[in-house]
Design an enzyme around this catalytic site. Structure first.
Site, PDB file in Angstrom:
ATOM      1  N   HIS A 110     -36.582   2.419  10.697  1.00  0.00           N
ATOM      2  CA  HIS A 110     -35.167   2.849  10.661  1.00  0.00           C
ATOM      3  C   HIS A 110     -34.984   3.964  11.685  1.00  0.00           C
ATOM      4  O   HIS A 110     -35.424   5.091  11.476  1.00  0.00           O
ATOM      5  CB  HIS A 110     -34.789   3.357   9.257  1.00  0.00           C
ATOM      6  N   HIS A 145     -32.308   5.659  14.969  1.00  0.00           N
ATOM      7  CA  HIS A 145     -31.102   5.710  15.796  1.00  0.00           C
ATOM      8  C   HIS A 145     -31.499   6.115  17.205  1.00  0.00           C
ATOM      9  O   HIS A 145     -32.018   7.220  17.405  1.00  0.00           O
ATOM     10  CB  HIS A 145     -30.106   6.721  15.221  1.00  0.00           C
ATOM     11  N   LEU A 146     -31.264   5.214  18.157  1.00  0.00           N
ATOM     12  CA  LEU A 146     -31.611   5.512  19.559  1.00  0.00           C
ATOM     13  C   LEU A 146     -30.392   5.890  20.391  1.00  0.00           C
ATOM     14  O   LEU A 146     -30.552   6.338  21.527  1.00  0.00           O
ATOM     15  CB  LEU A 146     -32.308   4.306  20.203  1.00  0.00           C
ATOM     16  N   ARG A 147     -29.171   5.664  19.873  1.00  0.00           N
ATOM     17  CA  ARG A 147     -27.939   5.928  20.641  1.00  0.00           C
ATOM     18  C   ARG A 147     -27.931   5.121  21.938  1.00  0.00           C
ATOM     19  O   ARG A 147     -28.578   4.087  22.039  1.00  0.00           O
ATOM     20  CB  ARG A 147     -27.758   7.428  20.914  1.00  0.00           C
ATOM     21  N   ASN A 183     -25.265   1.466  14.814  1.00  0.00           N
ATOM     22  CA  ASN A 183     -24.018   2.242  14.678  1.00  0.00           C
ATOM     23  C   ASN A 183     -23.657   2.997  15.948  1.00  0.00           C
ATOM     24  O   ASN A 183     -23.503   4.214  15.955  1.00  0.00           O
ATOM     25  CB  ASN A 183     -24.086   3.181  13.465  1.00  0.00           C
ATOM     26  N   LYS A 194     -27.103  -4.717   9.093  1.00  0.00           N
ATOM     27  CA  LYS A 194     -26.955  -3.440   8.418  1.00  0.00           C
ATOM     28  C   LYS A 194     -25.629  -3.350   7.688  1.00  0.00           C
ATOM     29  O   LYS A 194     -24.575  -3.582   8.277  1.00  0.00           O
ATOM     30  CB  LYS A 194     -27.049  -2.322   9.472  1.00  0.00           C
ATOM     31  N   HIS A 210     -27.238   1.069   3.866  1.00  0.00           N
ATOM     32  CA  HIS A 210     -26.993   2.499   3.618  1.00  0.00           C
ATOM     33  C   HIS A 210     -26.425   2.566   2.212  1.00  0.00           C
ATOM     34  O   HIS A 210     -25.267   2.220   1.988  1.00  0.00           O
ATOM     35  CB  HIS A 210     -26.029   3.106   4.644  1.00  0.00           C
ATOM     36  N   HIS A 230     -33.551   4.670   3.745  1.00  0.00           N
ATOM     37  CA  HIS A 230     -33.625   6.117   3.491  1.00  0.00           C
ATOM     38  C   HIS A 230     -33.312   6.482   2.040  1.00  0.00           C
ATOM     39  O   HIS A 230     -32.342   7.168   1.763  1.00  0.00           O
ATOM     40  CB  HIS A 230     -32.779   6.922   4.472  1.00  0.00           C
ATOM     41  N   LEU A 243     -27.296  12.311   5.896  1.00  0.00           N
ATOM     42  CA  LEU A 243     -26.841  11.481   4.793  1.00  0.00           C
ATOM     43  C   LEU A 243     -27.833  10.347   4.579  1.00  0.00           C
ATOM     44  O   LEU A 243     -28.312   9.780   5.565  1.00  0.00           O
ATOM     45  CB  LEU A 243     -25.441  10.920   5.082  1.00  0.00           C
ATOM     46  N   ASP A 266     -35.284   7.540  10.214  1.00  0.00           N
ATOM     47  CA  ASP A 266     -33.852   7.843  10.296  1.00  0.00           C
ATOM     48  C   ASP A 266     -33.597   8.967  11.291  1.00  0.00           C
ATOM     49  O   ASP A 266     -32.638   9.728  11.127  1.00  0.00           O
ATOM     50  CB  ASP A 266     -33.266   8.176   8.915  1.00  0.00           C
ATOM     51  N   HIS A 323     -27.907  14.181  17.415  1.00  0.00           N
ATOM     52  CA  HIS A 323     -26.531  14.574  17.742  1.00  0.00           C
ATOM     53  C   HIS A 323     -26.617  15.791  18.650  1.00  0.00           C
ATOM     54  O   HIS A 323     -27.530  16.614  18.501  1.00  0.00           O
ATOM     55  CB  HIS A 323     -25.764  14.978  16.480  1.00  0.00           C
ATOM     56  N   ALA A 365     -23.601  14.418  10.423  1.00  0.00           N
ATOM     57  CA  ALA A 365     -24.804  14.179   9.622  1.00  0.00           C
ATOM     58  C   ALA A 365     -25.880  13.545  10.492  1.00  0.00           C
ATOM     59  O   ALA A 365     -25.597  12.612  11.249  1.00  0.00           O
ATOM     60  CB  ALA A 365     -24.470  13.259   8.458  1.00  0.00           C
TER      61      ALA A 365
HETATM   62  C1  NCD Z   1     -27.093   8.691  10.791  1.00  0.00           C
HETATM   63  C2  NCD Z   1     -26.512   8.812  12.191  1.00  0.00           C
HETATM   64  O1  NCD Z   1     -26.293   9.939  12.663  1.00  0.00           O
HETATM   65  O2  NCD Z   1     -26.313   7.778  12.845  1.00  0.00           O
HETATM   66  N1  NCD Z   1     -26.954   9.949  10.119  1.00  0.00           N
HETATM   67  C3  NCD Z   1     -27.643  10.374   9.033  1.00  0.00           C
HETATM   68  O3  NCD Z   1     -27.326  11.450   8.537  1.00  0.00           O
HETATM   69  N2  NCD Z   1     -28.632   9.681   8.520  1.00  0.00           N
HETATM   70  C4  NCD Z   1     -26.429   7.581  10.055  1.00  0.00           C
HETATM   71  C5  NCD Z   1     -27.161   7.110   8.820  1.00  0.00           C
HETATM   72  O4  NCD Z   1     -28.319   6.687   8.882  1.00  0.00           O
HETATM   73  O5  NCD Z   1     -26.581   7.114   7.730  1.00  0.00           O
HETATM   74 ZN    ZN Z   2     -29.886   6.054   9.716  1.00  0.00          ZN
HETATM   75 ZN    ZN Z   3     -27.653   5.652   6.693  1.00  0.00          ZN
END
Ligand code: NCD
Ligand code: ZN
Ligand code: ZN
Length: 348
Positions: A13, A15-17, A41, A99, A136, A174, A219, A247, A251, A263
């Site tokens: 899990h 996030h690479l943006r 996302n 997802k 989620h 998560h 989150l 996760d 940011h 978050a």
């Molecule tokens: C994640 C994000 O920033 O994309 N943020 C987080 O707090 N975990 C989104 C997510 O996994 O819910």
């Molecule tokens: Zn996530």
């Molecule tokens: Zn999430």
């Protein structure tokens, strides 16, 4: 123990943006993990197989020289995701799940699902084709206490869904509560969960230690010590239903240090080291390899990696910030020592 060599892990899990942010964070993950389930996302979200293929190409183009890393793509479900899209995803060979973001639950979830019953046909097709659903798991009703949203989701959405679509494979992403750990432990086959390093190492007290700590806001939000202990117990149990998913969610600094902060905790710079710390504190370093390198691959029906990484017990301190496009990214544990360090990736 001062050295630990384990089969190379994967991050189930992540996030690479995109764009400059992607280029900034990808080297951290690629140095540690062989593969990662890449969350969809983005803005706009990755809702089609075509979009996932383009995103995958951008990730491969951003790869640091010499890195060996395979992104495993996912689709972002909306109210209108059609069964035919599931067939395209399955046929592509590059999409490894879809997802479910309940609309409004977390960062970039506005286009998410408003009512899961609208997706009955799509979820049935996922069950038929064996494509896992990643969830989620929080309700979004604002009158439910933020600390209770995961438990409420289990009762009102997840448990009924698992029964309604009995062959659907579901990864409860998560997990943060004792209720979630127990639900997964006792659930029917095909139900699994990822666990983050922050939920293994921190409680909600950390959010307010000496003042408000925006870089520890994620989150689902950090929970109580009782919950944390249940997650540790699950992670070190050797039960293959629980596996690693950082996760890591970068940011920009200004988006976190804000009157309305985003978050997400950034942990990819120490994505395996933090788990080593948690497992060592639990006296269970010998259980880390299966959690990090076996169970996720087995669940997703992918071969385990054949190379290894070595962790050395030797303190190091993450920097105050990493370059993040024109911005700064504040990593978790910035300026605070970590006990385990990545030594090298050794080819087999
Ligand atoms: C994640 C994000 O920033 O994309 N943020 C987080 O707090 N975990 C989104 C997510 O996994 O819910
Ligand atoms: Zn996530
Ligand atoms: Zn999430």
């Amino acid at each position: 123990m001062t050295r630990l060599t384990i089969r190379r892990p994967d991050d189930w899990h992540l996030h690479l943006r995109d764009g400059a942010a992607l280029a900034a964070v990808l080297p951290h993950t690629a140095a540690r993990f062989a593969r990662a389930i890449v969350m969809p996302n983005l803005t706009p979200p990755v809702t089609t197989t075509d979009a996932a293929a383009s995103y995958r190409a951008r990730i491969l183009a951003a790869m640091p020289a010499g890195a060996r890393f395979t992104p495993l793509m996912t689709l972002y479900l909306t109210d209108r995701t059609a069964p035919a899209e599931i067939d395209r995803a399955r046929a592509s060979g590059i999409v490894h799940g879809c997802k479910l973001y309940p609309a409004g639950a977390t960062t970039h979830s506005d286009a998410g699902v408003t009512d899961i019953r609208r997706l009955d046909a799509t979820l049935a097709r996922m069950a038929d084709t064996g494509l896992p659903l990643q969830v989620h798991g929080e309700v979004t009703v604002t009158d439910v206490d933020v600390f209770d949203r995961e438990a409420r989701f289990i009762d009102t959405v997840l448990a009924p869904l698992a029964e309604r679509v009995p062959n659907l494979r579901i990864v409860f992403e998560h997990i943060t509560t004792r209720a979630a750990a127990e639900f997964v432990r006792d659930a029917r086959s095909g139900i699994a969960a990822t666990i983050t390093p922050q939920h293994l190492l921190l409680t909600r007290n950390a959010l307010f230690a000496g003042g408000i700590r925006p870089h520890l806001y994620c989150l689902p939000i950090l929970k109580t010590e009782r919950d944390r202990l249940a997650l540790i117990e699950a992670a070190v149990s050797g039960n293959p239903r629980y596996f690693l998913g950082t996760d890591s969610a970068p940011h920009a600094r200004h988006a976190k240090e804000s009157a309305c902060g985003c978050a997400g905790i950034y942990s990819a710079h120490a994505g395996i080291e933090l788990y080593a710390e948690a497992f060592e504190a639990a006296g269970a370093l010998n259980r880390l390899e299966a959690f990090a390198s076996h169970f996720g691959a087995d669940y997703y029906g992918l071969p385990r990696n054949t190379d290894s990484i070595t962790l050395v017990k030797s303190p190091w301190t993450p920097p105050a910030g990493y370059a993040f496009g024109n911005d700064t990214l504040v990593p978790w544990r910035a300026g605070e020592a970590l006990s385990w360090q990545l030594e090298a990736s050794v080819a087999s």
